[in-house]
Enzyme design. Structure first.
Site, PDB file in Angstrom:
ATOM      1  N   LYS A   8       0.885  -1.146  -0.115  1.00  0.00           N
ATOM      2  CA  LYS A   8      -0.086   0.160   0.074  1.00  0.00           C
ATOM      3  C   LYS A   8       0.748   1.160   0.012  1.00  0.00           C
ATOM      4  O   LYS A   8       0.437   2.351  -0.375  1.00  0.00           O
ATOM      5  CB  LYS A   8      -0.778  -0.169   1.159  1.00  0.00           C
ATOM      6  CG  LYS A   8      -2.148  -0.899   1.056  1.00  0.00           C
ATOM      7  CD  LYS A   8      -2.835  -1.500   2.250  1.00  0.00           C
ATOM      8  CE  LYS A   8      -4.066  -2.359   2.040  1.00  0.00           C
ATOM      9  NZ  LYS A   8      -3.361  -3.765   1.857  1.00  0.00           N
TER      10      LYS A   8
ATOM     11  N   LYS B  62       3.112   4.658   5.278  1.00  0.00           N
ATOM     12  CA  LYS B  62       4.271   3.533   4.881  1.00  0.00           C
ATOM     13  C   LYS B  62       5.393   4.010   4.109  1.00  0.00           C
ATOM     14  O   LYS B  62       6.316   3.753   4.196  1.00  0.00           O
ATOM     15  CB  LYS B  62       3.482   2.359   4.838  1.00  0.00           C
ATOM     16  CG  LYS B  62       2.627   1.523   5.746  1.00  0.00           C
ATOM     17  CD  LYS B  62       3.456   1.494   7.321  1.00  0.00           C
ATOM     18  CE  LYS B  62       4.297   0.265   7.087  1.00  0.00           C
ATOM     19  NZ  LYS B  62       5.012   0.087   8.195  1.00  0.00           N
TER      20      LYS B  62
ATOM     21  N   THR C  48     -15.715  -6.708  -1.655  1.00  0.00           N
ATOM     22  CA  THR C  48     -15.687  -5.348  -2.237  1.00  0.00           C
ATOM     23  C   THR C  48     -16.263  -5.476  -3.809  1.00  0.00           C
ATOM     24  O   THR C  48     -17.129  -4.629  -4.080  1.00  0.00           O
ATOM     25  CB  THR C  48     -14.347  -4.821  -2.232  1.00  0.00           C
ATOM     26  OG1 THR C  48     -13.476  -5.401  -2.607  1.00  0.00           O
ATOM     27  CG2 THR C  48     -14.121  -4.111  -0.628  1.00  0.00           C
TER      28      THR C  48
END
Length: 497
Positions: free
Chosen positions: A278, A290, A345
Protein backbone atom coordinates in the site's frame (compact mmCIF):
# COMPACT_ATOMS: atom_id res chain seq x y z
CA UNK A 1 -17.68 -36.46 25.70
CA UNK A 2 -14.47 -35.07 27.21
CA UNK A 3 -11.20 -34.59 25.31
CA UNK A 4 -9.53 -37.69 26.73
CA UNK A 5 -12.15 -39.84 24.96
CA UNK A 6 -11.81 -38.11 21.59
CA UNK A 7 -10.29 -40.11 18.75
CA UNK A 8 -7.39 -38.64 16.78
CA UNK A 9 -6.17 -39.84 13.40
CA UNK A 10 -2.67 -38.79 12.38
CA UNK A 11 -2.06 -38.44 8.65
CA UNK A 12 1.56 -39.39 8.09
CA UNK A 13 3.51 -42.02 10.05
CA UNK A 14 6.90 -40.36 9.56
CA UNK A 15 9.00 -38.56 12.16
CA UNK A 16 6.53 -35.69 12.64
CA UNK A 17 3.49 -37.96 13.01
CA UNK A 18 5.31 -40.23 15.44
CA UNK A 19 6.43 -37.31 17.61
CA UNK A 20 2.88 -35.92 17.75
CA UNK A 21 1.54 -39.38 18.64
CA UNK A 22 4.04 -39.84 21.48
CA UNK A 23 3.18 -36.44 22.89
CA UNK A 24 -0.55 -37.22 22.74
CA UNK A 25 -0.01 -40.56 24.52
CA UNK A 26 2.06 -38.89 27.25
CA UNK A 27 -0.44 -36.10 27.94
CA UNK A 28 -3.62 -38.15 27.50
CA UNK A 29 -5.89 -35.10 27.96
CA UNK A 30 -6.18 -34.20 24.27
CA UNK A 31 -7.54 -37.52 23.02
CA UNK A 32 -6.49 -41.01 21.99
CA UNK A 33 -4.59 -41.73 18.80
CA UNK A 34 -6.67 -44.30 16.91
CA UNK A 35 -4.34 -44.86 13.95
CA UNK A 36 -1.82 -43.45 11.53
CA UNK A 37 -2.85 -43.04 7.89
CA UNK A 38 -0.01 -43.34 5.40
CA UNK A 39 0.83 -44.20 1.77
CA UNK A 40 4.04 -46.10 2.56
CA UNK A 41 3.43 -49.75 1.59
CA UNK A 42 6.18 -50.88 3.99
CA UNK A 43 4.32 -49.29 6.93
CA UNK A 44 0.69 -50.09 6.05
CA UNK A 45 -0.47 -53.02 8.18
CA UNK A 46 2.23 -52.55 10.82
CA UNK A 47 2.02 -50.83 14.21
CA UNK A 48 4.16 -48.02 15.63
CA UNK A 49 4.24 -47.77 19.43
CA UNK A 50 1.10 -49.90 19.45
CA UNK A 51 -0.75 -47.65 16.97
CA UNK A 52 -1.87 -49.31 13.71
CA UNK A 53 -0.86 -47.84 10.37
CA UNK A 54 -3.69 -47.84 7.82
CA UNK A 55 -3.61 -46.82 4.18
CA UNK A 56 -3.33 -45.72 1.52
CA UNK A 57 -4.69 -42.28 2.38
CA UNK A 58 -6.74 -41.94 -0.81
CA UNK A 59 -8.80 -45.00 0.20
CA UNK A 60 -9.60 -43.50 3.61
CA UNK A 61 -13.34 -43.08 3.03
CA UNK A 62 -13.72 -46.72 2.00
CA UNK A 63 -12.12 -48.35 5.04
CA UNK A 64 -12.35 -45.83 7.87
CA UNK A 65 -15.18 -45.91 10.40
CA UNK A 66 -15.03 -43.16 12.97
CA UNK A 67 -17.08 -40.81 15.12
CA UNK A 68 -17.89 -37.33 13.80
CA UNK A 69 -16.32 -35.93 16.99
CA UNK A 70 -12.93 -37.36 15.99
CA UNK A 71 -10.11 -35.12 14.76
CA UNK A 72 -7.46 -35.44 12.06
CA UNK A 73 -3.94 -34.03 12.14
CA UNK A 74 -1.99 -33.77 8.87
CA UNK A 75 1.61 -34.46 9.94
CA UNK A 76 3.51 -34.48 6.64
CA UNK A 77 5.66 -31.32 6.83
CA UNK A 78 7.38 -32.04 3.50
CA UNK A 79 4.12 -32.49 1.55
CA UNK A 80 3.56 -30.24 -1.44
CA UNK A 81 0.55 -27.93 -1.61
CA UNK A 82 -1.21 -30.08 -4.20
CA UNK A 83 -0.98 -33.14 -1.95
CA UNK A 84 -2.19 -31.21 1.10
CA UNK A 85 -5.21 -30.12 -0.93
CA UNK A 86 -5.97 -33.72 -1.95
CA UNK A 87 -5.67 -34.96 1.62
CA UNK A 88 -7.82 -32.13 2.93
CA UNK A 89 -10.60 -32.92 0.45
CA UNK A 90 -10.51 -36.60 1.45
CA UNK A 91 -10.68 -35.72 5.16
CA UNK A 92 -13.49 -33.22 4.56
CA UNK A 93 -15.62 -35.92 2.95
CA UNK A 94 -15.00 -38.10 6.00
CA UNK A 95 -16.61 -35.41 8.22
CA UNK A 96 -13.94 -35.01 10.88
CA UNK A 97 -14.86 -32.45 13.54
CA UNK A 98 -11.50 -30.73 13.11
CA UNK A 99 -8.63 -30.91 10.63
CA UNK A 100 -5.29 -29.56 11.81
CA UNK A 101 -1.85 -29.40 10.25
CA UNK A 102 1.71 -29.33 11.59
CA UNK A 103 4.14 -26.63 10.40
CA UNK A 104 5.96 -26.95 7.11
CA UNK A 105 9.40 -28.52 7.12
CA UNK A 106 11.04 -25.08 7.21
CA UNK A 107 9.40 -24.39 10.58
CA UNK A 108 10.57 -27.66 12.17
CA UNK A 109 13.95 -26.24 12.96
CA UNK A 110 15.44 -28.72 15.40
CA UNK A 111 14.03 -31.84 13.77
CA UNK A 112 11.13 -31.93 16.20
CA UNK A 113 7.42 -31.48 15.67
CA UNK A 114 5.32 -30.46 18.66
CA UNK A 115 1.62 -30.80 19.34
CA UNK A 116 1.48 -27.17 20.44
CA UNK A 117 2.56 -26.11 16.94
CA UNK A 118 -0.43 -27.69 15.21
CA UNK A 119 -3.00 -25.26 13.85
CA UNK A 120 -6.27 -25.29 11.97
CA UNK A 121 -5.75 -25.62 8.23
CA UNK A 122 -6.24 -22.33 6.35
CA UNK A 123 -7.06 -21.44 2.72
CA UNK A 124 -3.47 -20.71 1.70
CA UNK A 125 -2.49 -24.28 2.60
CA UNK A 126 -4.57 -25.37 -0.38
CA UNK A 127 -5.04 -22.21 -2.46
CA UNK A 128 -2.61 -19.86 -4.16
CA UNK A 129 1.16 -19.73 -4.34
CA UNK A 130 3.63 -22.45 -3.45
CA UNK A 131 5.40 -21.50 -0.23
CA UNK A 132 9.17 -21.18 -0.28
CA UNK A 133 11.12 -23.52 2.01
CA UNK A 134 13.77 -21.81 4.12
CA UNK A 135 16.11 -23.34 6.66
CA UNK A 136 15.40 -21.08 9.61
CA UNK A 137 18.16 -22.61 11.69
CA UNK A 138 20.66 -21.49 9.06
CA UNK A 139 19.09 -18.13 8.23
CA UNK A 140 18.77 -17.11 11.89
CA UNK A 141 22.43 -17.75 12.75
CA UNK A 142 23.19 -14.02 12.53
CA UNK A 143 21.02 -13.42 15.61
CA UNK A 144 22.65 -16.03 17.84
CA UNK A 145 23.64 -14.47 21.16
CA UNK A 146 22.05 -11.14 20.20
CA UNK A 147 19.44 -8.94 21.83
CA UNK A 148 16.47 -8.60 19.47
CA UNK A 149 13.57 -6.16 19.79
CA UNK A 150 10.27 -6.60 17.96
CA UNK A 151 7.93 -3.62 17.89
CA UNK A 152 4.26 -4.49 17.56
CA UNK A 153 5.17 -7.88 19.01
CA UNK A 154 1.56 -8.60 19.88
CA UNK A 155 0.39 -8.22 16.28
CA UNK A 156 0.14 -10.90 13.62
CA UNK A 157 3.56 -10.38 12.02
CA UNK A 158 5.34 -9.41 15.23
CA UNK A 159 4.09 -12.42 17.18
CA UNK A 160 5.07 -14.85 14.39
CA UNK A 161 8.53 -13.28 14.19
CA UNK A 162 8.81 -13.84 17.93
CA UNK A 163 7.80 -17.52 17.61
CA UNK A 164 10.38 -18.13 14.90
CA UNK A 165 13.05 -16.18 16.77
CA UNK A 166 12.66 -18.57 19.70
CA UNK A 167 14.72 -21.00 17.65
CA UNK A 168 17.33 -18.49 16.57
CA UNK A 169 19.51 -18.67 19.65
CA UNK A 170 18.98 -15.00 20.54
CA UNK A 171 20.09 -14.06 24.03
CA UNK A 172 17.01 -11.90 24.64
CA UNK A 173 13.71 -11.26 22.91
CA UNK A 174 12.18 -7.88 23.71
CA UNK A 175 8.43 -7.86 22.99
CA UNK A 176 7.55 -4.19 22.52
CA UNK A 177 4.03 -2.85 22.19
CA UNK A 178 1.60 -0.29 23.55
CA UNK A 179 -1.28 -2.72 24.02
CA UNK A 180 -0.90 -4.66 27.25
CA UNK A 181 -3.33 -7.41 26.31
CA UNK A 182 -1.60 -8.39 23.05
CA UNK A 183 1.86 -8.31 24.66
CA UNK A 184 0.57 -10.37 27.58
CA UNK A 185 -0.78 -12.98 25.15
CA UNK A 186 2.41 -13.41 23.09
CA UNK A 187 4.57 -13.37 26.23
CA UNK A 188 2.45 -16.15 27.71
CA UNK A 189 2.47 -18.13 24.46
CA UNK A 190 6.25 -17.96 24.04
CA UNK A 191 6.83 -19.13 27.59
CA UNK A 192 4.45 -22.04 27.00
CA UNK A 193 6.24 -22.93 23.76
CA UNK A 194 9.55 -22.97 25.62
CA UNK A 195 8.05 -25.12 28.35
CA UNK A 196 6.83 -27.60 25.71
CA UNK A 197 10.31 -27.86 24.21
CA UNK A 198 9.97 -25.50 21.23
CA UNK A 199 13.04 -23.42 20.46
CA UNK A 200 15.90 -22.37 22.69
CA UNK A 201 15.95 -20.69 26.07
CA UNK A 202 16.06 -17.04 25.13
CA UNK A 203 15.18 -14.62 27.90
CA UNK A 204 11.78 -13.12 27.05
CA UNK A 205 11.20 -9.52 28.15
CA UNK A 206 7.81 -7.82 27.59
CA UNK A 207 8.04 -4.03 27.20
CA UNK A 208 4.99 -1.75 27.26
CA UNK A 209 5.84 1.58 25.68
CA UNK A 210 4.87 4.27 23.20
CA UNK A 211 6.75 4.90 19.96
CA UNK A 212 5.26 8.39 19.70
CA UNK A 213 7.06 9.44 22.91
CA UNK A 214 10.47 10.57 21.68
CA UNK A 215 12.09 10.93 25.10
CA UNK A 216 10.86 7.54 26.20
CA UNK A 217 12.18 5.85 23.05
CA UNK A 218 15.66 7.25 23.59
CA UNK A 219 15.52 6.18 27.24
CA UNK A 220 14.30 2.63 26.60
CA UNK A 221 16.68 1.91 23.70
CA UNK A 222 19.59 2.98 25.87
CA UNK A 223 18.42 0.59 28.61
CA UNK A 224 17.78 -2.40 26.34
CA UNK A 225 21.08 -2.32 24.43
CA UNK A 226 19.57 -3.99 21.36
CA UNK A 227 21.60 -5.48 18.55
CA UNK A 228 18.70 -5.83 16.11
CA UNK A 229 15.23 -4.31 15.70
CA UNK A 230 12.33 -5.63 13.63
CA UNK A 231 9.83 -2.79 13.33
CA UNK A 232 6.33 -4.21 12.80
CA UNK A 233 4.26 -1.72 14.80
CA UNK A 234 1.84 0.44 12.82
CA UNK A 235 -1.77 1.47 12.54
CA UNK A 236 -2.82 -0.59 9.52
CA UNK A 237 -6.58 -0.59 8.98
CA UNK A 238 -7.04 1.44 5.77
CA UNK A 239 -10.65 2.72 6.11
CA UNK A 240 -10.16 3.40 9.83
CA UNK A 241 -7.01 5.42 9.12
CA UNK A 242 -8.90 7.39 6.47
CA UNK A 243 -11.19 8.48 9.29
CA UNK A 244 -8.22 9.22 11.57
CA UNK A 245 -5.50 10.55 9.25
CA UNK A 246 -3.61 12.58 11.86
CA UNK A 247 -3.31 9.54 14.14
CA UNK A 248 -2.02 7.49 11.20
CA UNK A 249 0.80 9.94 10.44
CA UNK A 250 1.54 10.59 14.11
CA UNK A 251 1.91 6.92 15.00
CA UNK A 252 3.38 5.43 11.85
CA UNK A 253 5.68 8.18 10.60
CA UNK A 254 6.80 9.90 13.79
CA UNK A 255 6.82 6.67 15.79
CA UNK A 256 9.19 5.21 13.19
CA UNK A 257 11.32 8.36 13.19
CA UNK A 258 11.64 8.29 16.98
CA UNK A 259 12.65 4.64 16.89
CA UNK A 260 15.21 5.17 14.12
CA UNK A 261 16.76 8.16 15.89
CA UNK A 262 16.98 6.20 19.13
CA UNK A 263 18.52 3.23 17.32
CA UNK A 264 21.27 5.36 15.78
CA UNK A 265 22.01 7.12 19.06
CA UNK A 266 22.35 3.78 20.86
CA UNK A 267 24.36 1.85 18.31
CA UNK A 268 21.75 -0.61 17.00
CA UNK A 269 23.47 -2.46 14.16
CA UNK A 270 20.49 -3.98 12.36
CA UNK A 271 17.09 -2.44 11.63
CA UNK A 272 14.39 -4.03 9.48
CA UNK A 273 11.16 -2.17 8.71
CA UNK A 274 8.13 -4.23 7.73
CA UNK A 275 6.46 -2.39 4.84
CA UNK A 276 3.46 -2.94 2.61
CA UNK A 277 2.33 -2.83 -1.02
CA UNK A 278 0.00 0.00 0.00
CA UNK A 279 3.09 2.24 0.11
CA UNK A 280 3.37 1.94 -3.69
CA UNK A 281 1.86 4.98 -5.46
CA UNK A 282 -0.30 5.33 -2.33
CA UNK A 283 -4.01 6.16 -2.52
CA UNK A 284 -4.66 6.19 1.24
CA UNK A 285 -3.24 8.06 4.22
CA UNK A 286 -2.05 4.76 5.61
CA UNK A 287 -0.24 4.03 2.34
CA UNK A 288 1.43 7.45 2.42
CA UNK A 289 2.48 6.89 6.04
CA UNK A 290 4.22 3.63 5.14
CA UNK A 291 5.86 5.18 2.08
CA UNK A 292 7.28 7.91 4.33
CA UNK A 293 8.52 5.22 6.74
CA UNK A 294 10.38 3.58 3.86
CA UNK A 295 12.00 6.91 2.96
CA UNK A 296 12.99 7.48 6.60
CA UNK A 297 14.75 4.11 6.74
CA UNK A 298 16.72 4.77 3.55
CA UNK A 299 17.73 8.26 4.74
CA UNK A 300 18.76 6.83 8.13
CA UNK A 301 20.80 4.12 6.41
CA UNK A 302 22.76 6.83 4.58
CA UNK A 303 23.44 8.54 7.89
CA UNK A 304 24.45 5.40 9.76
CA UNK A 305 26.82 4.31 6.96
CA UNK A 306 28.98 7.35 7.70
CA UNK A 307 29.21 6.35 11.36
CA UNK A 308 29.90 2.61 11.19
CA UNK A 309 30.68 0.05 8.50
CA UNK A 310 28.77 -2.92 9.93
CA UNK A 311 25.32 -1.36 10.42
CA UNK A 312 22.47 -2.69 8.25
CA UNK A 313 19.26 -0.61 7.96
CA UNK A 314 16.67 -1.73 5.39
CA UNK A 315 13.00 -2.30 4.68
CA UNK A 316 11.15 -5.39 3.44
CA UNK A 317 7.91 -4.87 1.51
CA UNK A 318 5.22 -7.45 0.83
CA UNK A 319 1.49 -7.74 0.19
CA UNK A 320 -1.28 -9.27 2.28
CA UNK A 321 -0.65 -12.02 4.78
CA UNK A 322 -3.32 -14.61 5.37
CA UNK A 323 -4.97 -14.35 8.77
CA UNK A 324 -3.49 -11.09 10.07
CA UNK A 325 -5.68 -9.10 12.41
CA UNK A 326 -7.94 -6.77 10.47
CA UNK A 327 -7.43 -8.76 7.27
CA UNK A 328 -10.02 -10.55 5.18
CA UNK A 329 -9.71 -14.02 6.72
CA UNK A 330 -10.77 -13.12 10.30
CA UNK A 331 -13.59 -11.01 8.83
CA UNK A 332 -14.85 -13.95 6.78
CA UNK A 333 -14.59 -16.19 9.86
CA UNK A 334 -16.80 -13.81 11.85
CA UNK A 335 -19.31 -13.56 9.02
CA UNK A 336 -19.48 -17.36 8.77
CA UNK A 337 -20.35 -17.57 12.48
CA UNK A 338 -23.47 -15.51 11.85
CA UNK A 339 -24.47 -17.47 8.74
CA UNK A 340 -23.10 -14.98 6.24
CA UNK A 341 -23.16 -13.46 3.80
CA UNK A 342 -19.44 -13.01 3.21
CA UNK A 343 -18.77 -9.48 1.99
CA UNK A 344 -16.48 -8.87 -0.98
CA UNK A 345 -15.78 -5.37 -2.25
CA UNK A 346 -15.87 -6.26 -5.96
CA UNK A 347 -15.99 -9.48 -7.98
CA UNK A 348 -12.75 -8.57 -9.75
CA UNK A 349 -10.66 -7.35 -6.81
CA UNK A 350 -7.33 -9.18 -6.52
CA UNK A 351 -4.68 -9.20 -3.81
CA UNK A 352 -1.28 -10.82 -3.29
CA UNK A 353 -1.22 -13.24 -0.38
CA UNK A 354 1.24 -15.37 1.53
CA UNK A 355 1.04 -17.10 4.88
CA UNK A 356 2.28 -15.28 7.96
CA UNK A 357 4.94 -17.94 8.74
CA UNK A 358 6.36 -17.76 5.21
CA UNK A 359 6.43 -13.95 5.19
CA UNK A 360 8.19 -13.90 8.55
CA UNK A 361 10.73 -16.54 7.49
CA UNK A 362 11.60 -14.42 4.45
CA UNK A 363 11.79 -11.24 6.55
CA UNK A 364 14.20 -12.93 8.97
CA UNK A 365 16.31 -14.24 6.10
CA UNK A 366 16.39 -10.79 4.48
CA UNK A 367 17.49 -9.29 7.79
CA UNK A 368 20.50 -11.57 7.71
CA UNK A 369 21.54 -11.18 4.08
CA UNK A 370 20.31 -7.66 3.30
CA UNK A 371 22.70 -4.76 2.82
CA UNK A 372 22.63 -1.35 4.43
CA UNK A 373 20.39 1.14 2.66
CA UNK A 374 18.92 -1.47 0.32
CA UNK A 375 15.22 -2.06 -0.15
CA UNK A 376 13.69 -5.49 -0.58
CA UNK A 377 10.46 -6.95 -1.92
CA UNK A 378 9.13 -10.44 -1.26
CA UNK A 379 8.05 -12.30 -4.39
CA UNK A 380 4.35 -12.85 -3.74
CA UNK A 381 3.61 -15.00 -6.80
CA UNK A 382 0.35 -14.39 -8.61
CA UNK A 383 -2.52 -12.37 -7.08
CA UNK A 384 -5.65 -14.17 -5.88
CA UNK A 385 -9.21 -12.98 -6.48
CA UNK A 386 -10.91 -12.19 -3.18
CA UNK A 387 -14.06 -13.81 -4.56
CA UNK A 388 -12.19 -17.09 -5.10
CA UNK A 389 -10.89 -16.84 -1.54
CA UNK A 390 -14.41 -16.29 -0.17
CA UNK A 391 -15.74 -19.33 -2.05
CA UNK A 392 -12.83 -21.49 -0.86
CA UNK A 393 -13.34 -20.47 2.78
CA UNK A 394 -17.03 -21.37 2.58
CA UNK A 395 -16.07 -24.80 1.20
CA UNK A 396 -13.36 -25.22 3.87
CA UNK A 397 -16.08 -24.89 6.48
CA UNK A 398 -18.24 -27.56 4.89
CA UNK A 399 -20.78 -25.28 3.17
CA UNK A 400 -21.82 -24.70 -0.44
CA UNK A 401 -21.20 -21.15 -1.74
CA UNK A 402 -24.34 -19.21 -2.74
CA UNK A 403 -26.52 -22.07 -1.45
CA UNK A 404 -25.67 -22.43 2.24
CA UNK A 405 -23.68 -19.20 2.60
CA UNK A 406 -24.15 -16.16 0.37
CA UNK A 407 -21.61 -13.66 -0.94
CA UNK A 408 -22.50 -9.99 -1.30
CA UNK A 409 -20.59 -7.21 -3.04
CA UNK A 410 -20.30 -3.97 -1.07
CA UNK A 411 -18.04 -1.78 -3.23
CA UNK A 412 -14.60 -0.39 -2.50
CA UNK A 413 -14.18 1.49 0.77
CA UNK A 414 -12.20 4.67 1.41
CA UNK A 415 -8.55 4.28 0.45
CA UNK A 416 -9.04 0.96 -1.37
CA UNK A 417 -8.34 0.17 -5.03
CA UNK A 418 -8.99 -2.76 -7.33
CA UNK A 419 -5.37 -3.90 -7.51
CA UNK A 420 -2.39 -3.26 -5.24
CA UNK A 421 0.91 -2.97 -7.18
CA UNK A 422 4.02 -4.25 -5.43
CA UNK A 423 6.48 -1.77 -6.91
CA UNK A 424 6.73 1.43 -8.92
CA UNK A 425 8.18 1.54 -12.41
CA UNK A 426 11.23 3.41 -11.11
CA UNK A 427 11.97 0.79 -8.43
CA UNK A 428 12.54 -1.91 -11.08
CA UNK A 429 12.80 -5.04 -8.85
CA UNK A 430 15.69 -7.36 -9.64
CA UNK A 431 16.37 -10.90 -8.36
CA UNK A 432 18.85 -11.54 -5.58
CA UNK A 433 20.68 -14.82 -5.04
CA UNK A 434 17.97 -15.73 -2.52
CA UNK A 435 14.74 -17.37 -3.61
CA UNK A 436 11.68 -15.07 -3.35
CA UNK A 437 13.68 -11.99 -2.28
CA UNK A 438 13.94 -9.12 -4.81
CA UNK A 439 15.86 -5.86 -4.53
CA UNK A 440 14.32 -2.48 -5.33
CA UNK A 441 16.05 0.60 -6.68
CA UNK A 442 15.98 3.49 -4.20
CA UNK A 443 15.39 7.20 -4.69
CA UNK A 444 18.59 9.23 -4.87
CA UNK A 445 19.45 11.57 -2.00
CA UNK A 446 18.05 14.67 -3.71
CA UNK A 447 14.57 13.08 -3.95
CA UNK A 448 14.70 12.03 -0.31
CA UNK A 449 15.03 15.68 0.76
CA UNK A 450 11.51 16.33 -0.52
CA UNK A 451 10.13 13.83 1.98
CA UNK A 452 12.20 15.27 4.82
CA UNK A 453 10.61 18.64 4.18
CA UNK A 454 7.10 17.15 4.14
CA UNK A 455 7.68 15.36 7.45
CA UNK A 456 8.83 18.62 9.05
CA UNK A 457 5.63 20.35 7.87
CA UNK A 458 3.48 17.52 9.24
CA UNK A 459 4.99 17.57 12.72
CA UNK A 460 3.08 20.57 14.22
CA UNK A 461 -0.17 19.00 13.03
CA UNK A 462 0.58 15.85 15.00
CA UNK A 463 2.35 17.37 18.03
CA UNK A 464 1.34 20.62 19.69
CA UNK A 465 3.61 23.61 18.97
CA UNK A 466 2.46 26.95 20.32
CA UNK A 467 3.96 28.66 17.28
CA UNK A 468 1.64 26.67 15.01
CA UNK A 469 -1.28 26.07 17.36
CA UNK A 470 -3.84 26.87 14.67
CA UNK A 471 -2.96 23.73 12.65
CA UNK A 472 -2.72 21.26 15.54
CA UNK A 473 -4.77 18.08 14.68
CA UNK A 474 -6.17 19.77 11.58
CA UNK A 475 -6.95 16.86 9.27
CA UNK A 476 -7.90 19.04 6.28
CA UNK A 477 -4.52 20.77 6.24
CA UNK A 478 -2.75 17.44 6.72
CA UNK A 479 -4.56 15.83 3.79
CA UNK A 480 -3.88 18.87 1.58
CA UNK A 481 -0.17 18.66 2.41
CA UNK A 482 -0.15 14.96 1.56
CA UNK A 483 -2.03 15.48 -1.70
CA UNK A 484 0.29 18.31 -2.73
CA UNK A 485 3.29 16.00 -2.29
CA UNK A 486 1.86 12.66 -3.43
CA UNK A 487 0.25 12.80 -6.91
CA UNK A 488 -1.28 9.31 -6.66
CA UNK A 489 -3.16 10.27 -3.48
CA UNK A 490 -4.40 13.55 -4.98
CA UNK A 491 -5.59 11.84 -8.16
CA UNK A 492 -7.39 9.10 -6.24
CA UNK A 493 -9.11 11.57 -3.93
CA UNK A 494 -10.25 13.73 -6.84
CA UNK A 495 -11.68 10.71 -8.66
CA UNK A 496 -13.46 9.27 -5.61
CA UNK A 497 -14.74 12.32 -3.75
Amino acid sequence: MNNSEKGIYIIGAGFAGQMIARELKEKKVFGNVISFLDDNKDLIGTTIDGIPVLGPINNLTTFLLHSETDEAIIAIPSAKQERIKEIYEILSKANFSSIKIVPGISQIIDGKAHLIQTREINPLDILGRKAVVISLKESLSYLRGKRVLITGAGGSIGSELARQLLSGGAERLYLFGHGENSIYQIDKELRLLQKEGVGEKATIVPVIGELKDKNYMHYIMKKLKCDAVFHCAAYKHVPLMEENPVASIENNVFGTKNLLDACIENGVKKFVLISTDKAVNPVSVYGVSKMLCEKLVIKTAMKVSSQTEDARYMFVRFGNVMGSRGSILPLFAEQLKTGGPLTVTDANVKRYFMTIPEACSLVLQTGGVGENGKSYLLDMGEPIKILDLAEQIIKLNGFVPYKDIGISFIGLRKGERMDEPLWTKEENPTPTQYDKILQLKNDDESKLKKWDELIKKLKPICFYDENFSEIYRNRDILIKMLCDSVPSLKEFYEENN
